[in-house]
Design a protein around this motif. Sequence first.
Motif, PDB file in Angstrom:
ATOM      1  N   LEU A   3      39.522  40.170  45.170  1.00  0.00           N
ATOM      2  CA  LEU A   3      40.935  39.752  44.383  1.00  0.00           C
ATOM      3  C   LEU A   3      41.616  39.016  44.791  1.00  0.00           C
ATOM      4  O   LEU A   3      42.894  38.751  44.106  1.00  0.00           O
ATOM      5  CB  LEU A   3      41.366  41.091  44.105  1.00  0.00           C
ATOM      6  CG  LEU A   3      40.708  42.744  43.167  1.00  0.00           C
ATOM      7  CD1 LEU A   3      41.795  43.421  43.131  1.00  0.00           C
ATOM      8  CD2 LEU A   3      40.239  42.314  42.179  1.00  0.00           C
ATOM      9  N   LYS A   6      44.744  37.542  42.700  1.00  0.00           N
ATOM     10  CA  LYS A   6      45.600  38.194  41.637  1.00  0.00           C
ATOM     11  C   LYS A   6      46.581  39.090  41.578  1.00  0.00           C
ATOM     12  O   LYS A   6      46.701  39.084  42.722  1.00  0.00           O
ATOM     13  CB  LYS A   6      44.082  38.722  41.297  1.00  0.00           C
ATOM     14  CG  LYS A   6      43.310  38.025  40.540  1.00  0.00           C
ATOM     15  CD  LYS A   6      41.562  39.352  40.225  1.00  0.00           C
ATOM     16  CE  LYS A   6      40.060  38.142  39.775  1.00  0.00           C
ATOM     17  NZ  LYS A   6      40.988  37.154  38.816  1.00  0.00           N
ATOM     18  N   ASN A   7      47.074  39.238  40.672  1.00  0.00           N
ATOM     19  CA  ASN A   7      48.456  40.260  40.869  1.00  0.00           C
ATOM     20  C   ASN A   7      48.101  41.042  39.956  1.00  0.00           C
ATOM     21  O   ASN A   7      48.031  41.051  38.710  1.00  0.00           O
ATOM     22  CB  ASN A   7      49.739  39.145  40.385  1.00  0.00           C
ATOM     23  CG  ASN A   7      49.930  37.951  40.792  1.00  0.00           C
ATOM     24  OD1 ASN A   7      49.950  37.858  41.979  1.00  0.00           O
ATOM     25  ND2 ASN A   7      51.083  36.368  40.408  1.00  0.00           N
ATOM     26  N   ILE A   8      48.310  42.078  41.071  1.00  0.00           N
ATOM     27  CA  ILE A   8      48.008  43.477  40.126  1.00  0.00           C
ATOM     28  C   ILE A   8      49.060  44.949  40.084  1.00  0.00           C
ATOM     29  O   ILE A   8      49.573  44.466  40.661  1.00  0.00           O
ATOM     30  CB  ILE A   8      47.238  44.401  40.447  1.00  0.00           C
ATOM     31  CG1 ILE A   8      45.536  43.554  40.611  1.00  0.00           C
ATOM     32  CG2 ILE A   8      46.429  45.359  40.181  1.00  0.00           C
ATOM     33  CD1 ILE A   8      45.033  42.457  40.064  1.00  0.00           C
ATOM     34  N   ALA A  30      45.025  40.803  46.741  1.00  0.00           N
ATOM     35  CA  ALA A  30      46.024  41.106  45.984  1.00  0.00           C
ATOM     36  C   ALA A  30      46.679  40.952  45.824  1.00  0.00           C
ATOM     37  O   ALA A  30      46.610  41.445  47.323  1.00  0.00           O
ATOM     38  CB  ALA A  30      45.186  42.073  44.870  1.00  0.00           C
ATOM     39  N   ASP A  85      47.691  39.632  36.141  1.00  0.00           N
ATOM     40  CA  ASP A  85      46.365  39.525  36.200  1.00  0.00           C
ATOM     41  C   ASP A  85      45.094  40.516  36.149  1.00  0.00           C
ATOM     42  O   ASP A  85      44.277  40.833  34.714  1.00  0.00           O
ATOM     43  CB  ASP A  85      46.009  38.957  36.644  1.00  0.00           C
ATOM     44  CG  ASP A  85      46.411  36.868  37.619  1.00  0.00           C
ATOM     45  OD1 ASP A  85      46.681  36.385  36.526  1.00  0.00           O
ATOM     46  OD2 ASP A  85      47.188  37.208  39.088  1.00  0.00           O
ATOM     47  N   GLY A  86      45.818  41.782  36.002  1.00  0.00           N
ATOM     48  CA  GLY A  86      45.581  43.023  36.246  1.00  0.00           C
ATOM     49  C   GLY A  86      46.312  44.186  36.365  1.00  0.00           C
ATOM     50  O   GLY A  86      47.367  43.910  36.763  1.00  0.00           O
ATOM     51  N   GLY A 135      43.646  37.810  32.158  1.00  0.00           N
ATOM     52  CA  GLY A 135      44.184  39.694  32.460  1.00  0.00           C
ATOM     53  C   GLY A 135      42.624  40.339  32.157  1.00  0.00           C
ATOM     54  O   GLY A 135      41.860  40.601  31.444  1.00  0.00           O
ATOM     55  N   SER A 228      37.959  43.226  38.792  1.00  0.00           N
ATOM     56  CA  SER A 228      37.518  41.639  39.165  1.00  0.00           C
ATOM     57  C   SER A 228      36.486  41.206  38.267  1.00  0.00           C
ATOM     58  O   SER A 228      35.346  41.627  37.646  1.00  0.00           O
ATOM     59  CB  SER A 228      36.735  42.288  40.825  1.00  0.00           C
ATOM     60  OG  SER A 228      35.214  42.723  40.561  1.00  0.00           O
ATOM     61  N   ASP A 229      36.552  39.968  39.219  1.00  0.00           N
ATOM     62  CA  ASP A 229      35.659  39.026  37.925  1.00  0.00           C
ATOM     63  C   ASP A 229      34.183  38.957  38.334  1.00  0.00           C
ATOM     64  O   ASP A 229      33.728  38.727  37.299  1.00  0.00           O
ATOM     65  CB  ASP A 229      35.622  37.682  38.807  1.00  0.00           C
ATOM     66  CG  ASP A 229      37.156  36.975  38.923  1.00  0.00           C
ATOM     67  OD1 ASP A 229      37.268  36.689  37.606  1.00  0.00           O
ATOM     68  OD2 ASP A 229      37.180  35.723  38.793  1.00  0.00           O
TER      69      ASP A 229
END
Length: 250
Positions: A3, A6-8, A30, A85-86, A135, A228-229
């Motif tokens: 992550l 990424k901003n969760i 993250a 992002d999540g 997202g 996750s991707d």
Amino acid sequence: MRLKGKNILITGGSSGIGLAAVERCLEEGAAVVMSDLPGNGGESLASKMSSQYSGTCLFIAADVSDTCQVNTLLTEMHNHLGSVDGVFNNAGIGGLTPTTEVSDESFQNIININLTGVFRVARGALQIMEKQGSGCIVNCASILGLFGQSQTAAYTAAKGGVVNLTRTLALEFAPKGIRVNSIGPGYIDTPLLKDLSEEMREFLVSLHPMGRLGRSEEVANAFVFLVSDEASFITGANLQVDGGFTAGKS
């Protein structure tokens, strides 16, 4: 570091499944916004997490039953970190009450937090994610989003709504590069179960073919995968994390 970058956002993040998800996201690189009601020790927990891990951990108090607070939460997150992002839509409440004793107010309160609260957070996040063109949202449903249980009329109604809301949002936003999934935990060994009698605890264990209750980190691991991707072609799914609870039911 699945992550990294990424901003969760994690609601209900100061205990149980939510706190486990905060830790796992930080471990995976993250930046995390932990959100919960004020007075739950979120500020000190976030500070501890920031010192323990290399990633950023911020606490922003918000009540998911209040639209203004939810919108402010997402605006502040976006202003601080630059993107959303999540999201782990995890805040919720439970309880057992015979249906004939449930008041209108009690029923509506559970729906307002467990279903409408999920919608509020998702709506606000989707408004930001649409502009980003990316997202992922993961909603915390339940095994009781698929099956009924006595004395849980409001809770099962709410969680069933979460499962179908997830599918609808997934269909609507897939063309815009946004994924929406849900997780259906079985009975998880969290502080919510600390007051159960030993007899009731053993009964709950017996419902799971694996012969035990789940652990918070096991649900958190499922969230990390879905956000996750690695889960880039998964949307509209309801992932059961239930020790086999639902496997023999239809």
